[in-house]
Design an enzyme around this catalytic site. Structure first.
Site, mmCIF file in Angstrom:
data_model
loop_
_atom_site.group_PDB
_atom_site.id
_atom_site.type_symbol
_atom_site.label_atom_id
_atom_site.label_comp_id
_atom_site.label_asym_id
_atom_site.label_seq_id
_atom_site.Cartn_x
_atom_site.Cartn_y
_atom_site.Cartn_z
ATOM 1 N N LEU A 87 56.286 42.042 22.910
ATOM 2 C CA LEU A 87 57.685 42.052 23.339
ATOM 3 C C LEU A 87 57.814 41.993 24.860
ATOM 4 C CD1 LEU A 87 58.964 44.864 20.954
ATOM 5 C CD2 LEU A 87 59.664 42.459 20.861
ATOM 6 N N CYS A 156 47.330 41.699 33.213
ATOM 7 C CA CYS A 156 46.276 40.682 33.105
ATOM 8 C C CYS A 156 45.374 40.641 34.336
ATOM 9 C CB CYS A 156 46.894 39.312 32.841
ATOM 10 S SG CYS A 156 48.260 38.871 33.936
ATOM 11 N N HIS A 258 42.809 33.730 35.604
ATOM 12 C CA HIS A 258 43.049 34.403 36.883
ATOM 13 C C HIS A 258 41.721 34.550 37.628
ATOM 14 C CE1 HIS A 258 47.054 35.007 35.716
ATOM 15 N NE2 HIS A 258 47.092 36.314 35.541
#
Length: 372
Positions: A87, A156, A258
């Protein structure tokens, strides 16, 4: 390792970017079976294939194509042993809380409960010992919960860097200071994400809230758990050996993966050599892999010897993006050691972390619940 059983799971935010990733990964899982999908009122009541704007590289899994999407209400998920939350943060808090109160085990990718003093912030390749606070989380509710709890995974960019930092602290003791510069992929901003006119032929040297997340979350993850005079456990935020972190975050025109440039100073003097650091990173193995979590990577940290690796396009999908890659390990003239980290932000940086967290909880008996 497999449990010999199958467990029903649900996915909240199933039509979003993270929710889609959960579904793609769970479709082939050895013991998790998708049983319920939740999304907004706009999507509820529709077959999943009609509700979703599917953006994954493989087709929508057959098992969920015609599954009817439900509203994100606990009564639609009562048969689930595990509920994964993809969500958005603006709605995740109240919904996840309602699921916990309904005695459901929630594994969240959202940020809402990461700073909660009774909710573990778990990177499954690093700090599974923090599950020990779950009984306290349950006991503080009135009446106390029997099965419900919330576990969050990290941001992340935090996830990628804490794995090698944990490996180095395990081998050489506390790190005193750390400087991190990130080059973060556009998928980290969700869909539709960063406007093309902002990111093509450009670097954006600011991501709202990102630097603060790295600097704070790293301390919670790498720190331990202490017990006070009142008998309550608390995350010590690495205070036994203070760790100073300075992060600078940049958005770059890369789709996934990343990259982070990291420099560290150790409390130990003299510090380890670059070769000792390489060997320690290569030797690091997560408990999640040791106990047989099926999504945990064999190589928690893969160390590149080539001078120009890791690279997002070449290395982000190694081990299905479930581990991290490190390269360019060398001496730092300001601190002690510097290196480059690459982590797949939509795999170990998001849904894969939550899935390994849930696998660990099942294998350790923290989650029981409904079998498929």
């Amino acid at each position: 390792m497999t449990t010999g059983k199958q467990y029903k799971v649900g996915v909240l935010g199933a039509t979003g970017t993270v929710g889609q990733r959960f579904i793609a990964l769970l479709a082939e899982h050895p013991f998790f079976v998708i049983h319920a999908l939740g999304a907004s009122q706009r999507s509820a009541g529709k077959p999943y294939s009609k509700a979703v704007n599917w953006k994954q590289t493989q087709p929508i899994p057959h098992a969920v194509r015609e599954m009817i999407v439900q509203e994100c209400k606990p009564e639609h998920f009562q048969d689930c042993a595990v509920v994964f939350s993809g969500l958005d943060a603006d709605v995740a808090g109240d919904i996840e809380q309602s699921f916990r109160l309904a005695e459901l085990a929630v594994f969240s990718n959202a940020k809402n409960f990461r700073r909660d003093p009774h909710v573990p912030l778990i990177v499954p390749l690093v700090n599974t010992s923090h599950y020990s606070i779950i009984p306290q989380q349950r006991s503080l509710h009135q009446p106390p919960l029997k099965k419900g709890f919330i576990v969050t995974n990290a941001n992340c960019s935090t996830t990628g860097v804490v794995v090698p930092l944990a490996a180095l602290e395990r081998a050489f003791g506390p790190i005193e200071s750390c400087i991190i510069t990130t080059m973060q992929a556009i998928s980290g901003a969700g869909y539709p994400g960063v406007p093309s006119l902002d990111i093509v032929d450009n670097i954006v040297p600011y991501i709202s809230g990102e630097e603060e997340k790295i600097e704070w979350e790293t301390l919670k993850i790498l720190g331990g758990i202490t017990q006070g005079d009142d008998g309550l456990k608390a995350f010590d935020m690495h205070t036994k050996q203070p760790l100073r972190i300075s992060a600078s975050c940049n958005r770059v025109p890369v789709i996934e993966g990343h990259t982070e440039c990291v420099s560290v100073r150790f409390a130990r003097r003299p510090p380890p050599s670059p070769q000792q650091v390489r060997e320690a990173l290569q030797a690091y193995t997560s408990e999640a892999y040791t106990i047989g979590c099926p999504s945990a990577p064999r190589h928690t940290v893969f160390v590149h010897e080539e001078p120009d690796r890791p690279q997002p396009r070449l290395d982000r999908d190694y081990q299905a993006g479930a581990g991290v890659c490190v390269g360019r390990v060398r001496q730092c003239r300001v601190l002690d050691i510097k290196f480059v980290v690459l982590a797949n932000n939509v795999a170990i940086g998001a849904a894969t972390s939550s899935i390994i967290n849930a696998e660990y909880a099942v294998l350790k008996g923290i989650v029981g619940g409904q079998q498929a």
